[in-house]
Design a protein around this motif. Structure first.
Motif, PDB file in Angstrom:
ATOM      1  N   ASP A  52      30.602  42.319  38.622  1.00  0.00           N
ATOM      2  CA  ASP A  52      31.110  41.249  39.487  1.00  0.00           C
ATOM      3  C   ASP A  52      32.629  41.306  39.350  1.00  0.00           C
ATOM      4  N   VAL A  53      33.326  41.737  40.405  1.00  0.00           N
ATOM      5  CA  VAL A  53      34.780  41.956  40.306  1.00  0.00           C
ATOM      6  C   VAL A  53      35.495  41.063  41.317  1.00  0.00           C
ATOM      7  N   PRO A  54      35.853  39.828  40.908  1.00  0.00           N
ATOM      8  CA  PRO A  54      36.561  38.972  41.865  1.00  0.00           C
ATOM      9  C   PRO A  54      37.928  39.523  42.212  1.00  0.00           C
ATOM     10  N   ASP A  55      38.320  39.315  43.452  1.00  0.00           N
ATOM     11  CA  ASP A  55      39.609  39.761  43.980  1.00  0.00           C
ATOM     12  C   ASP A  55      40.617  38.622  43.800  1.00  0.00           C
ATOM     13  N   HIS A  56      41.808  38.926  43.261  1.00  0.00           N
ATOM     14  CA  HIS A  56      42.793  37.865  43.003  1.00  0.00           C
ATOM     15  C   HIS A  56      44.121  38.170  43.668  1.00  0.00           C
ATOM     16  N   ASP A  57      44.893  37.104  43.932  1.00  0.00           N
ATOM     17  CA  ASP A  57      46.301  37.330  44.262  1.00  0.00           C
ATOM     18  C   ASP A  57      47.050  37.545  42.941  1.00  0.00           C
ATOM     19  N   VAL A  58      48.373  37.815  43.041  1.00  0.00           N
ATOM     20  CA  VAL A  58      49.126  38.228  41.849  1.00  0.00           C
ATOM     21  C   VAL A  58      49.043  37.188  40.733  1.00  0.00           C
ATOM     22  N   GLU A  59      49.335  35.946  41.053  1.00  0.00           N
ATOM     23  CA  GLU A  59      49.469  34.957  39.980  1.00  0.00           C
ATOM     24  C   GLU A  59      48.132  34.682  39.285  1.00  0.00           C
ATOM     25  N   ALA A  60      47.068  34.524  40.090  1.00  0.00           N
ATOM     26  CA  ALA A  60      45.755  34.256  39.493  1.00  0.00           C
ATOM     27  C   ALA A  60      45.256  35.483  38.726  1.00  0.00           C
ATOM     28  N   GLY A  61      45.489  36.664  39.286  1.00  0.00           N
ATOM     29  CA  GLY A  61      45.010  37.893  38.640  1.00  0.00           C
ATOM     30  C   GLY A  61      45.704  38.137  37.316  1.00  0.00           C
ATOM     31  N   TYR A  62      47.040  38.030  37.327  1.00  0.00           N
ATOM     32  CA  TYR A  62      47.765  38.327  36.079  1.00  0.00           C
ATOM     33  C   TYR A  62      47.639  37.194  35.068  1.00  0.00           C
ATOM     34  N   ALA A  63      47.297  35.976  35.506  1.00  0.00           N
ATOM     35  CA  ALA A  63      47.011  34.907  34.533  1.00  0.00           C
ATOM     36  C   ALA A  63      45.809  35.333  33.686  1.00  0.00           C
ATOM     37  N   ARG A  64      44.834  35.983  34.311  1.00  0.00           N
ATOM     38  CA  ARG A  64      43.667  36.478  33.549  1.00  0.00           C
ATOM     39  C   ARG A  64      44.003  37.767  32.806  1.00  0.00           C
ATOM     40  N   TRP A  65      44.709  38.681  33.478  1.00  0.00           N
ATOM     41  CA  TRP A  65      44.979  40.007  32.892  1.00  0.00           C
ATOM     42  C   TRP A  65      45.942  39.894  31.686  1.00  0.00           C
ATOM     43  N   GLY A 209      36.068  40.169  28.428  1.00  0.00           N
ATOM     44  CA  GLY A 209      35.207  41.267  28.873  1.00  0.00           C
ATOM     45  C   GLY A 209      34.842  41.204  30.350  1.00  0.00           C
ATOM     46  N   ARG A 210      35.405  40.237  31.088  1.00  0.00           N
ATOM     47  CA  ARG A 210      35.069  40.112  32.522  1.00  0.00           C
ATOM     48  C   ARG A 210      36.078  40.872  33.374  1.00  0.00           C
ATOM     49  N   PRO A 211      35.584  41.661  34.344  1.00  0.00           N
ATOM     50  CA  PRO A 211      36.506  42.426  35.194  1.00  0.00           C
ATOM     51  C   PRO A 211      37.126  41.588  36.305  1.00  0.00           C
ATOM     52  N   GLY A 212      38.174  42.120  36.888  1.00  0.00           N
ATOM     53  CA  GLY A 212      38.822  41.478  38.030  1.00  0.00           C
ATOM     54  C   GLY A 212      39.691  42.508  38.731  1.00  0.00           C
ATOM     55  N   ASN A 213      40.222  42.105  39.862  1.00  0.00           N
ATOM     56  CA  ASN A 213      41.071  43.016  40.636  1.00  0.00           C
ATOM     57  C   ASN A 213      42.241  42.254  41.234  1.00  0.00           C
ATOM     58  N   VAL A 214      43.452  42.798  41.051  1.00  0.00           N
ATOM     59  CA  VAL A 214      44.618  42.210  41.722  1.00  0.00           C
ATOM     60  C   VAL A 214      44.868  43.030  42.983  1.00  0.00           C
TER      61      VAL A 214
END
Ligand SMILES: C[S@@+](CC[C@H](N)C(=O)[O-])C[C@H]1O[C@@H](n2cnc3c(N)ncnc32)[C@H](O)[C@@H]1O
Length: 281
Positions: A52-65, A209-214
C-alpha cells in the motif's frame, strides 16, 4: 492491489527490452519463463507481497520520510554523493547555500570544508534533523521558488535531489541564480530523467516500515538547459553516474533474489543521477 511482483515483472520486461536483439535466445527464454511463472502465481511471492503506497505532496511525504531518511539504503545517494562532492571540492571555502537541504547531508559536508553555510527547506521535520546535524548553519524554512536570501549572497549553492519534485524547475533555477554572486557556482543533482521515465520516483519506507511515495516529475535535459539559459547560468560540467552491480541490492529493495539475472540486465549501466555544475555569468 499493488504488489512487489509488479516491480519484479517490470524489471524482467525491461531486461528483455534492453537485450531482445543481442541476447542469446536461451537468455531471452529465461526472461519469458520467469515472467510467465511469476505472473501466473498470484498467491506466491513476489506477486503476493502486497504494497500500500500512498502518494504524497512534498511536505506530507517528507514529514514521514524524515523518520528514516538518514538510515535507509538509498541507491541514488550512493552514486550522487561522490559526484556532487567532486564538483563542490573545486570551490574554495566561502558562503555556501544548501537549497532543499533536507536533513543536512550536503550542508554538513560544506561546513566541514570550511564554508559558512545556510540552508533552506520546505519540510519542518527534515529541517529539524538538519539543525541537529549542522548546528553552525543558518537553516530556514522556505521555498525553492522564493528563497529567503538576498541577491548575490552566496559563492556556492547546492540543490540536491529536489527539482524533480517541482512540476516546473524554472522558477527555482532562477532563484538559485539570483542568490549567487556573479561568477558563483551552482551544483544541481537529481534522479536521472531516464529513471523518472522508467517509473523512478520518491519511493520510501518510513521508520515504522510503511512505504510511501513523494510525487515526482520528469524534466528532460532540454528543459534544464532552457532554464539555465534564462537564468544566466553556463554549464561547466554534466555528470551522469550509472547503476553498478554493487547498487543492485539497495535498488531492488531486497527483491533481487527473485530475478537476479533480470535485475542485472535491466539496471546495470542505467544512468541513475544527473548532476550539473554551472557558473553564474
Ligand atoms: C530527497 S530530499 C533531498 C534532501 C537533501 N538535499 C539531500 O540530498 O539529502 C528532497 C528535499 O527537498 C525538499 N523540497 C522539495 N521541494 C521543495 C521546495 N519547493 N522548496 C524547498 N524545499 C523543497 C523536501 O522538503 C526534502 O527535504
Amino acid at each position: 492491489m499493488r504488489t512487489a511482483g509488479h516491480y519484479v515483472l517490470g524489471t524482467e520486461g525491461l531486461a528483455l527490452l534492453r537485450t531482445w536483439l543481442v541476447a542469446h535466445e536461451e537468455t531471452l527464454g529465461r526472461r519469458v519463463d520467469e515472467l510467465a511463472r511469476m505472473a501466473s502465481a498470484p498467491d506466491a511471492p513476489p506477486m503476493a507481497i502486497r504494497l500500500d503506497v500512498p502518494d504524497h505532496d512534498v511536505e506530507a511525504g517528507y514529514a514521514r520520510w524524515a523518520t528514516s531518511y538518514d538510515d535507509m539504503a538509498n541507491p541514488l545517494i550512493r552514486v550522487e554523493e561522490p559526484a556532487v562532492r567532486a564538483l563542490v571540492d573545486r570551490v574554495p571555502a566561502g558562503r555556501a547555500l544548501d537549497a532543499a537541504c533536507g536533513t543536512g547531508r550536503h550542508a554538513a559536508y560544506l561546513a566541514a570544508r570550511g564554508h559558512r553555510v545556510a540552508g533552506v527547506d520546505a519540510t519542518p521535520a527534515m529541517l529539524e534533523k538538519a539543525r541537529a546535524r549542522v548546528p553552525s548553519a543558518d537553516l530556514r524554512l522556505g521555498d525553492l521558488a522564493d528563497l529567503p536570501f538576498e541577491d548575490g549572497a552566496f559563492d556556492l549553492a547546492v540543490c540536491a535531489l529536489a527539482l524533480s519534485h517541482l512540476p516546473d524547475p524554472g522558477p527555482a533555477i532562477a532563484e538559485l541564480a539570483r542568490v549567487l554572486r556573479p561568477g558563483g557556482t551552482l551544483v544541481l543533482s537529481d534522479l536521472h530523467p531516464t529513471m523518472l521515465l522508467l517509473g523512478g520516483t520518491g519511493f520510501f519506507v518510513d521508520a515504522s516500515g510503511r512505504p510511501g511515495n513523494v510525487r515526482s516529475f520528469h524534466h528532460p535535459h532540454a528543459r534544464y538547459l532552457a532554464a539555465f539559459r534564462r537564468a544566466g547560468l553556463d554549464v561547466v560540467d554534466c555528470v551522469e553516474p550509472t547503476i553498478e552491480p554493487d547498487d543492485l541490492a539497495a535498488l531492488s529493495g531486497g527483491l533481487m533474489g527473485f530475478a537476479e539475472e533480470a535485475f542485472r540486465t535491466a539496471w546495470v549501466g542505467m544512468p541513475n543521477a544527473l548532476v550539473w555544475s554551472l557558473v553564474h555569468s
